[in-house]
Design a protein around this motif. Structure first.
Motif, PDB file in Angstrom:
ATOM      1  N   ALA A   1       0.671  -1.218   0.163  1.00 43.47           N
ATOM      2  CA  ALA A   1       0.057   0.009  -0.052  1.00 43.47           C
ATOM      3  C   ALA A   1       0.948   1.201  -0.050  1.00 43.47           C
ATOM      4  O   ALA A   1       0.578   2.204  -0.621  1.00 43.47           O
ATOM      5  CB  ALA A   1      -0.925   0.070   1.139  1.00 43.47           C
ATOM      6  N   ASP A   2       1.948   1.360   0.833  1.00 45.23           N
ATOM      7  CA  ASP A   2       2.623   2.443   0.781  1.00 45.23           C
ATOM      8  C   ASP A   2       3.329   2.859  -0.456  1.00 45.23           C
ATOM      9  O   ASP A   2       3.401   3.987  -0.922  1.00 45.23           O
ATOM     10  CB  ASP A   2       3.963   2.249   1.858  1.00 45.23           C
ATOM     11  N   TYR A   3       3.809   1.702  -1.542  1.00 46.52           N
ATOM     12  CA  TYR A   3       4.409   1.970  -2.611  1.00 46.52           C
ATOM     13  C   TYR A   3       3.451   2.412  -3.538  1.00 46.52           C
ATOM     14  O   TYR A   3       3.552   3.282  -4.341  1.00 46.52           O
ATOM     15  CB  TYR A   3       5.084   0.654  -2.962  1.00 46.52           C
ATOM     16  N   LEU A   4       1.944   1.972  -3.424  1.00 45.73           N
ATOM     17  CA  LEU A   4       1.159   2.270  -4.476  1.00 45.73           C
ATOM     18  C   LEU A   4       0.574   3.636  -4.266  1.00 45.73           C
ATOM     19  O   LEU A   4       0.546   4.608  -5.039  1.00 45.73           O
ATOM     20  CB  LEU A   4      -0.231   1.427  -4.169  1.00 45.73           C
TER      21      LEU A   4
ATOM     22  N   GLU B   1       0.805   9.553  -5.854  1.00 48.60           N
ATOM     23  CA  GLU B   1       1.171  10.833  -5.336  1.00 48.60           C
ATOM     24  C   GLU B   1       2.176  11.315  -6.417  1.00 48.60           C
ATOM     25  O   GLU B   1       2.047  12.332  -6.935  1.00 48.60           O
ATOM     26  CB  GLU B   1       1.783  10.782  -4.069  1.00 48.60           C
ATOM     27  N   GLU B   2       3.412  10.570  -6.803  1.00 47.54           N
ATOM     28  CA  GLU B   2       4.207  11.008  -7.857  1.00 47.54           C
ATOM     29  C   GLU B   2       3.177  11.230  -9.333  1.00 47.54           C
ATOM     30  O   GLU B   2       3.692  12.269 -10.009  1.00 47.54           O
ATOM     31  CB  GLU B   2       5.207   9.857  -7.934  1.00 47.54           C
ATOM     32  N   TRP B   3       2.478  10.333  -9.576  1.00 43.37           N
ATOM     33  CA  TRP B   3       1.853  10.202 -10.874  1.00 43.37           C
ATOM     34  C   TRP B   3       0.860  11.735 -10.772  1.00 43.37           C
ATOM     35  O   TRP B   3       0.771  12.308 -11.886  1.00 43.37           O
ATOM     36  CB  TRP B   3       0.677   9.069 -10.927  1.00 43.37           C
TER      37      TRP B   3
ATOM     38  N   ALA C   1      -0.859  11.803 -18.585  1.00 45.61           N
ATOM     39  CA  ALA C   1       0.247  11.302 -17.873  1.00 45.61           C
ATOM     40  C   ALA C   1      -0.270   9.846 -17.453  1.00 45.61           C
ATOM     41  O   ALA C   1      -1.540   9.874 -16.793  1.00 45.61           O
ATOM     42  CB  ALA C   1       0.800  12.117 -16.762  1.00 45.61           C
ATOM     43  N   VAL C   2       0.239   8.776 -17.705  1.00 53.30           N
ATOM     44  CA  VAL C   2      -0.092   7.660 -17.395  1.00 53.30           C
ATOM     45  C   VAL C   2       0.662   6.830 -16.279  1.00 53.30           C
ATOM     46  O   VAL C   2       2.004   6.758 -16.275  1.00 53.30           O
ATOM     47  CB  VAL C   2      -0.128   6.576 -18.735  1.00 53.30           C
TER      48      VAL C   2
ATOM     49  N   VAL D   1       3.852   7.294 -20.362  1.00 56.64           N
ATOM     50  CA  VAL D   1       4.175   6.549 -19.224  1.00 56.64           C
ATOM     51  C   VAL D   1       4.895   7.341 -18.188  1.00 56.64           C
ATOM     52  O   VAL D   1       6.173   7.726 -18.770  1.00 56.64           O
ATOM     53  CB  VAL D   1       4.730   5.151 -19.277  1.00 56.64           C
ATOM     54  N   THR D   2       4.700   7.934 -17.132  1.00 54.76           N
ATOM     55  CA  THR D   2       5.499   9.044 -16.523  1.00 54.76           C
ATOM     56  C   THR D   2       5.711   8.388 -15.345  1.00 54.76           C
ATOM     57  O   THR D   2       6.573   9.036 -14.551  1.00 54.76           O
ATOM     58  CB  THR D   2       4.636  10.470 -16.272  1.00 54.76           C
TER      59      THR D   2
END
Length: 199
Positions: A62-65, A70-72, A86-87, A173-174
């Motif tokens: 979950a943390d990684y997702l 957030e970055e996306w 942005a994908v 893909v960003t």
């Protein structure tokens, strides 16, 4: 004479093919601004990442997702100013976890991602899998994956097992979240995933 071009001219042991005429490594392409420059989340964000002890894949990572979303979001705002898309791409280790992550994204970010997550099951070679899919649905998935860059394509996130291996050419893909082992001795998988995201 036949000449082939490949992004990964390597055997599984990491050795470059003997017949290679020229090798242009990804690192060099990044340094020469031929492709986008990869950016990692800041150290504070990365150091806060923790795997939880859960049998459910989406809960375990979950943390990684959350950090991936957030970055996306940041890149989404920047791309929107340029009338571009942005994908978000998430790579899982198997099809069951692929479905789990797609559901998690839609449930946790309904305003942004509900109905906009494309789940693609792929075989070991990166080809779209036919397991449980009819011919029409399979063709639909292939078309959506090919056209994900288009502004009129509704999908903003793709969750798959190996979609960023050979055979998929997408420029927008960003953000890539790799939730699977990148352990092959040839290091082909991480280079393919990163390289396709940097186009």
């Amino acid at each position: 004479m036949q000449i082939d071009v490949t992004a990964t001219p390597k055997h599984q042991n990491g050795a470059i093919f003997a017949q290679t005429i020229c090798d242009y490594p990804l690192v060099e392409a990044i340094a020469q601004n031929v492709v986008k420059t990869p950016v990692l989340p800041d150290i504070a964000s990365r150091s806060s990442l923790k795997e939880t002890s859960s049998s459910k894949f989406s809960q375990k990572y979950a943390d990684y997702l959350k950090l991936g979303v957030e970055e996306w979001r940041k890149s989404f705002k920047e791309h929107r100013k340029l009338n571009k898309k942005a994908v978000l791409f998430i790579m899982t280790d198997d099809t069951k976890n692929c479905d789990d992550v797609a559901k998690w994204l839609e449930e946790n970010y309904p305003a942004e991602l509900e109905g906009k997550v494309l789940t693609i099951h792929t075989k070991n070679n990166g080809e779209i899998s036919e397991t449980g899919k009819g011919a029409e649905e399979l063709e639909f998935l292939r078309k959506q994956a090919r056209e994900v860059d288009n502004l009129d394509n509704k999908y903003l996130a793709i969750v798959s097992v190996l979609m960023l291996k050979e055979g998929w050419d997408v420029r927008n893909v960003t953000t890539i979240v790799g939730l699977r082992p990148f352990s092959a001795s040839a290091n082909i998988l991480p280079e393919q995933a990163l390289g396709r995201g940097l186009r």
